[in-house]
Design a protein around this motif. Structure first.
Motif, short mmCIF file in Angstrom:
data_model
loop_
_atom_site.label_atom_id
_atom_site.label_comp_id
_atom_site.label_asym_id
_atom_site.label_seq_id
_atom_site.Cartn_x
_atom_site.Cartn_y
_atom_site.Cartn_z
N TRP A 33 0.84 -1.45 -0.05
CA TRP A 33 -0.03 0.03 0.15
C TRP A 33 0.95 1.23 -0.10
O TRP A 33 0.53 2.06 -0.84
N TYR B 214 -3.65 -5.30 0.85
CA TYR B 214 -3.18 -3.81 1.01
C TYR B 214 -2.96 -3.75 2.44
O TYR B 214 -3.07 -2.45 2.93
N PHE C 252 -7.15 -1.17 -2.80
CA PHE C 252 -6.54 0.23 -2.38
C PHE C 252 -7.59 1.17 -2.91
O PHE C 252 -8.21 1.58 -3.59
N ALA D 209 -5.64 5.40 2.05
CA ALA D 209 -4.20 5.47 2.22
C ALA D 209 -3.70 6.51 3.10
O ALA D 209 -2.65 6.64 3.71
#
Length: 395
Positions: A98, A199, A206, A211
């Motif tokens: 990730w 991830y 993702f 993130a």
């Protein structure tokens, strides 16, 4: 409540686990910091070892010596690859995918200007060849370079930077990652061989916004206080993207904005509520468990830091809290790479030793006149380094 440079420095040393170290092993230390700049591998591993609980690095059978640290890297307990910025970093396997998905595009764009200068073209065919090679087993850089030359993808007289950039792009595209050492040389193996699918904390898909939130959530606990610009320098993402993520965390109460003062005037510092409360809460004086066991409690605390230790590399805008006006930074010419901190302030540079310093000495370039007690504390730190470098690992 605003915070001054002294408070921030103390909070960072604790959050980085250079004070009150309590982490059980090196993979935990890497995970706590999320990613650890690691082009100077041996000094980086030494620095991580100082963040472990004293019981993990002392006693008759210390769990952490250099041979054990290198073995953990060989076995893939943590990995070494190019991520965040165009330099090596150590990461946990479940964080590698990730983080690369998040930061690799900007790393590649950063590399583009150098590639244009050297006339380096599209590396895709060379990356495919690298993938074919590592599918057959771990390969060293010289072995991969020879294979690229044999396939006519790299000229025999091409400068080394060409192969370097091919391999960096192969890392950024999740084709290869660090493998076990072979005859003393770093190797590359297939990325999926060492990195689990999915991830990591993001799950099986993702999501970029998620993130960025995860990046903030993982960065702050190991850094205590930092600005958005600090994080931007560390991870390579744009301030606009980072500030959008920060706004979410401020709205949910997962982060707080803290104004700086007395050496941090004008700084908009970000912390977690828990770390900020701990840093500003009145405390009853307690024994500093981070002091080496043989040091008198009233003596100076010396950290022999890698020049790229995360307590330095994690911050740019506010790195000055470690500065000492009595000890100006040396020029680059002739200066040693690594850093000596005395009571959290940068005081000197040191050279990684060619052999374990059993005499309790390392080469030091002081940036100010040291006290006898500070010289003694450096010798004590050098003795700990000697034990780390050559202590036998119990079977």
């Amino acid at each position: 409540m605003s915070v001054d440079a002294v408070t921030v420095r103390a909070a960072r040393l604790r959050a980085q686990r250079l004070r009150e170290p309590d982490l059980p092993d090196l993979p935990s230390a890497v995970g706590h910091l999320l990613a650890v700049q690691g082009q100077e591998l041996r000094p980086t591993l030494w620095g991580l070892s100082r963040r472990l609980a004293p019981g993990a690095r002392t006693g008759e059978a210390p769990q952490v010596t250099e041979p054990a640290a290198l073995r953990a890297l060989d076995e893939g307990a943590f990995l070494r690859t190019h991520v965040l910025r165009p330099t090596w970093h150590l990461v946990r396997p479940d964080d590698a995918r990730w983080l690369l998905e998040l930061t690799a595009p900007r790393v590649a764009r950063t590399m583009a200007s150098t590639e244009k200068q050297w006339g380096i073209g599209d590396p895709t065919a060379a990356i495919d060849a690298v993938a074919d090679e590592v599918a057959l087993g771990a390969r060293t850089r010289p072995e991969l370079a020879a294979a690229l030359v044999a396939r006519g993808l790299v000229a025999d007289d091409a400068p080394g930077i060409v192969v370097t950039h091919v391999l960096m792009h192969a890392e950024l595209r999740c084709v290869v990652v660090s493998g076990p050492t072979a005859q003393g040389q770093h190797t590359y193996v297939t990325f999926d061989e060492r990195v689990p699918h999915g991830y990591g904390p993001l799950g099986g898909r993702f999501d970029r916004e998620a993130a960025v939130l995860e990046l903030w959530r993982r960065y702050l606990p190991g850094r205590a206080y930092a600005t958005a610009k600090d994080l931007g320098q560390w991870c390579g993402l744009t301030l606009a993207e980072l500030r959008a993520g920060l706004a979410v965390l401020l709205d949910t109460g997962e982060a707080v904005l803290v104004p700086g003062r007395d050496g941090l005037d004008g700084a908009a510092l970000v912390s977690t509520p828990e770390l900020h409360d701990a840093a500003t809460r009145p405390t009853v004086p307690q024994q500093d468990v981070a002091l080496p066991a043989a040091a008198p409690p009233s003596g100076p605390v010396v950290d022999l830091l890698c020049g790229y230790d995360e307590v330095l590399a994690s911050y740019r805008e506010t790195r000055g809290v470690l500065g000492d006006p009595r000890a100006p930074e040396p020029g680059r010419i002739g200066a040693f790479v690594h850093t000596v901190a005395v009571d959290g302030l940068l005081a000197a540079r040191w050279r990684w030793p060619a052999r374990p310093p059993h005499d309790g000495e390392v080469e030091v370039q002081w940036q100010r006149d040291p006290e006898p007690s500070e010289r003694a504390a450096v010798r004590q730190a050098a003795t700990a380094l000697a034990a780390y470098l050559d202590a036998a690992v119990a079977g």
